[in-house]
Design an enzyme around this catalytic site. Structure first.
Site, PDB file in Angstrom:
ATOM      1  N   GLU A  49     -13.389 -18.578   0.635  1.00  0.00           N
ATOM      2  CA  GLU A  49     -13.794 -19.972   0.714  1.00  0.00           C
ATOM      3  C   GLU A  49     -14.371 -20.455  -0.617  1.00  0.00           C
ATOM      4  OE1 GLU A  49     -14.686 -18.083   4.801  1.00  0.00           O
ATOM      5  OE2 GLU A  49     -14.587 -17.481   2.695  1.00  0.00           O
TER       6      GLU A  49
ATOM      7  N   ASP B 199      -0.572  23.433  -3.856  1.00  0.00           N
ATOM      8  CA  ASP B 199       0.084  22.463  -4.735  1.00  0.00           C
ATOM      9  C   ASP B 199      -0.742  22.059  -5.945  1.00  0.00           C
ATOM     10  OD1 ASP B 199       2.106  22.499  -2.852  1.00  0.00           O
ATOM     11  OD2 ASP B 199       1.406  20.684  -1.826  1.00  0.00           O
TER      12      ASP B 199
END
Length: 379
Positions: free
Chosen positions: A57, A210
């Site tokens: 706003e 990983d």
């Protein structure tokens, strides 16, 4: 309001489109858009760009001033996707800003689920003599803030599981080789998925196998990079479930200077903790009956600061989230490959004995991403 004008619908549709621009930068705040118009003439518009900054706003009112349209506000309608806030946080209440601006009418798509607002913004506007109409395009507006709404109503974040597999449901060969099942386009899409979440959760076995960094790689975000700079990108909190406190500071995970949360069931040795940088935090959480981190306790803890959590993990952890019925959404990237019957399975799930026991999935989107297929399911 039972009857909305074509102009009302057009203006709120634009406000929703504006709100979507903040989906990578506003968290933990909601995504909100605002359009201010006199009839079908737009005199100002804006959206919430970043937490701590002006709300939608305020941006719209600033746009009104920039266009020298302040004198038209007394005849204007403000279209807002979420009820204007009514409390003082890092910024003043937006409801008071609209009252001070002197708008004639405010149309709101959705009432704010935040108990500090939850109708109070509407009350302030109505007490000031402003016409307030609620509910326009509410279903579309709800989709902007599913995580925010869930956190506010349940204390838990919205939980998404991300999976990648071959068409025979395998995530790796029997020897663990998995790079790369999916193509570069799908992997880039995952970067965008990560960027939309407050936290990313994985297990210690994935980190040990990983050695990933688990960050959002800005350079892989494609056209999204036109919307914000690297400094505006909120890296998700990287949450590692390490029940036995096995990780050490040598992992790549710790080299990237964004927050890491290590969750264990026993304390990390003091000598190990001393080597962690300041962006690494450690907490201990109770175990479940299998001696692993209690997932309900974990997500309750994350719900204090996170609207949405992405689970990128192996078959055991991802399966546990599904088994315990904690997931709200599932992203599956399916590669056009066959890895064979000796490959590693996608999920480790309960031994279902009846069809009634299996998880119910609702397919909400399916599309090609490069050479792969991406499917999104609600649970």
């Amino acid at each position: 309001m039972s009857q909305w004008s074509i102009t009302d619908i057009e203006m709120m549709s634009l406000a929703i489109s504006l709100a979507e621009k903040g989906r990578y930068t506003t968290r933990p705040n909601p995504n909100v858009g605002c359009v201010i118009a006199v009839a079908d003439n737009i005199i100002g518009q804006g959206y919430h760009i970043k937490a701590g900054g002006p709300h939608a706003e305020i941006h719209a009112l600033q746009d009104v001033d920039a266009k020298q349209n302040r004198q038209q506000l007394s005849a204007a309608t403000a279209y807002v996707t979420l009820e204007p806030c009514s409390h003082y946080g890092r910024t003043p209440p937006c409801a008071l800003a609209l009252i001070k601006a002197g708008v004639k009418r405010v149309v709101i798509a959705e009432v704010d689920a935040n108990p500090q607002v939850a109708g109070n913004g509407i009350r302030l506007l109505e007490e000031a003599g402003i016409q307030v109409d609620v509910g326009l395009l509410s279903e579309q507006a709800k989709l902007l803030n599913l995580g925010f709404t869930k956190k506010m109503t349940t204390g838990l974040p919205r939980i998404t599981i991300k999976l990648a597999a071959s068409i025979d449901g395998k995530t790796a060969l029997s020897n663990g080789v998995s790079k790369w099942i999916t193509g570069p386009e799908a992997r880039a899409d995952v970067q965008k998925l990560r960027a939309r979440h407050c936290a990313l959760v994985t297990g210690v076995e994935t980190v040990l196998a990983d050695n990933p960094t688990l960050n959002v790689r800005y350079e892989e975000l494609g056209s999204m990079k036109n919307s914000f700079s690297p400094s505006d990108l909120h890296q998700p909190l990287r949450v590692i479930l390490d029940s036995k406190a096995r990780l050490t500071s040598e992992m790549k995970l710790f080299e990237f200077a964004s927050p890491v949360l290590l969750v264990s069931c026993v304390d990390y040795p003091a000598k190990v903790q001393e080597k962690f940088n300041n962006h690494v935090s450690c907490i201990t959480i109770a175990t479940n009956e299998d001696g692993r981190v209690d997932l309900h306790a974990l997500f309750t803890y994350l719900g204090k600061q996170c609207n949405s959590v992405l689970v990128e993990a192996g078959a055991t952890l991802a399966g546990s989230v599904l088994n315990e019925k904690l997931a709200d959404e599932l992203y599956l990237y399916q590669a056009m490959k066959i890895l064979g019957s000796h490959g590693r399975n996608l999920l480790q799930l309960n031994d279902y004995q009846t069809m009634e026991q299996i998880p119910e999935l609702q397919l909400v989107d399916s599309r090609r991403v490069g050479d792969d297929q991406r499917m999104i399911f609600n649970l």
